[in-house]
Design a protein around this motif. Structure first.
Motif, PDB file in Angstrom:
ATOM      1  N   MET A  26       0.263   3.319   8.429  1.00  0.00           N
ATOM      2  CA  MET A  26      -0.914   3.820   9.132  1.00  0.00           C
ATOM      3  C   MET A  26      -1.142   3.017  10.421  1.00  0.00           C
ATOM      4  N   GLY A  27      -0.904   1.718  10.389  1.00  0.00           N
ATOM      5  CA  GLY A  27      -1.070   0.878  11.566  1.00  0.00           C
ATOM      6  C   GLY A  27      -0.059   1.168  12.656  1.00  0.00           C
ATOM      7  N   SER A  37     -10.120   3.977  10.085  1.00  0.00           N
ATOM      8  CA  SER A  37      -9.581   4.535   8.843  1.00  0.00           C
ATOM      9  C   SER A  37      -9.030   3.405   7.986  1.00  0.00           C
ATOM     10  N   ASN A  38      -8.972   3.648   6.685  1.00  0.00           N
ATOM     11  CA  ASN A  38      -8.531   2.598   5.775  1.00  0.00           C
ATOM     12  C   ASN A  38      -8.015   3.207   4.470  1.00  0.00           C
ATOM     13  N   ILE A  39      -7.101   2.471   3.832  1.00  0.00           N
ATOM     14  CA  ILE A  39      -6.632   2.790   2.483  1.00  0.00           C
ATOM     15  C   ILE A  39      -6.904   1.547   1.656  1.00  0.00           C
ATOM     16  N   GLU A  40      -7.626   1.711   0.554  1.00  0.00           N
ATOM     17  CA  GLU A  40      -8.034   0.557  -0.244  1.00  0.00           C
ATOM     18  C   GLU A  40      -7.723   0.823  -1.720  1.00  0.00           C
ATOM     19  N   PHE A  41      -7.213  -0.204  -2.404  1.00  0.00           N
ATOM     20  CA  PHE A  41      -6.921  -0.097  -3.832  1.00  0.00           C
ATOM     21  C   PHE A  41      -7.845  -1.046  -4.577  1.00  0.00           C
ATOM     22  N   GLN A  54     -12.404  12.088   9.947  1.00  0.00           N
ATOM     23  CA  GLN A  54     -12.294  13.542   9.809  1.00  0.00           C
ATOM     24  C   GLN A  54     -11.555  13.899   8.522  1.00  0.00           C
ATOM     25  N   GLU A  55     -11.764  15.128   8.069  1.00  0.00           N
ATOM     26  CA  GLU A  55     -11.093  15.616   6.862  1.00  0.00           C
ATOM     27  C   GLU A  55      -9.576  15.669   7.032  1.00  0.00           C
ATOM     28  N   PHE A  56      -9.111  16.171   8.170  1.00  0.00           N
ATOM     29  CA  PHE A  56      -7.670  16.311   8.360  1.00  0.00           C
ATOM     30  C   PHE A  56      -6.991  14.943   8.414  1.00  0.00           C
ATOM     31  N   GLN A  57      -7.715  13.917   8.857  1.00  0.00           N
ATOM     32  CA  GLN A  57      -7.150  12.566   8.841  1.00  0.00           C
ATOM     33  C   GLN A  57      -6.996  12.059   7.409  1.00  0.00           C
ATOM     34  N   LEU A  58      -7.933  12.448   6.539  1.00  0.00           N
ATOM     35  CA  LEU A  58      -7.791  12.101   5.117  1.00  0.00           C
ATOM     36  C   LEU A  58      -6.547  12.747   4.525  1.00  0.00           C
ATOM     37  N   ASP A  59      -6.288  13.993   4.917  1.00  0.00           N
ATOM     38  CA  ASP A  59      -5.083  14.668   4.438  1.00  0.00           C
ATOM     39  C   ASP A  59      -3.827  13.944   4.913  1.00  0.00           C
TER      40      ASP A  59
END
Length: 162
Positions: A26-27, A37-41, A54-59
């Motif tokens: 993503m970076g 934006s971020n992805i977290e576990f 945005q929604e499409f960015q989540l996709d």
């Protein structure tokens, strides 16, 4: 008598590695350069949270995460159903990791094996399904049959005993 257990488990260490790999990807992408934006576990809850504007960015983040899962030899079906929430500018989507085989899927596995008339005994033991047979070949036939079956849960086979 030979037996094995059918389970659905996810290696948490590999999930952490896949999330880190997805963050690096993503970076590196130009379309995520100036976007919050971020992805977290969250290891305690076993939840992966994607957040973007945005929604499409989540996709797109979900696609990046799935690619990282594939590279790490994790099954994408282990990501549960998504829950969306919106807070201010951020849109968040969380995925709960599926661990174990639920009762309905266990019953479905037992039913599939019995309908195939394979020469084995099947028993549900909590979140596992134990398969026992007289010959090792019969058990290997069941494994091949379950791999080809259209189940929504990723399956692994462990505790194989002769």
């Amino acid at each position: 008598m030979p037996s094995f257990d059918t389970v659905s488990e996810v290696d948490m260490h590999e999930v952490t590695n896949a999330v880190d790999q997805a963050k690096r990807e993503m970076g590196n992408r130009w379309d995520f350069k100036k976007i919050d934006s971020n992805i977290e576990f969250k290891t305690k809850d076993e939840v992966i949270v994607l957040s973007a504007e945005q929604e499409f960015q989540l996709d797109q983040l979900y696609d990046i995460l799935l690619m990282a899962f594939v590279k790490r030899k994790l099954d994408g079906r282990s990501l549960g159903d998504s829950e969306d929430s919106k807070a201010g500018k951020q849109v968040k989507r969380s995925y709960k990791l599926r661990q174990g085989i639920d009762k309905d899927t266990s019953r479905k596995i037992v039913k599939l094996i019995k309908e195939a008339k394979l020469k084995v005994q099947v028993a549900i033991q909590g979140e596992k399904v134990r398969v026992t047979g007289k010959k090792r070949d019969d058990l290997q036939e069941v494994m091949a049959f379950l791999r080809e079956a259209d189940l929504e849960t990723p399956l692994q086979f462990d505790n194989f005993r002769d």
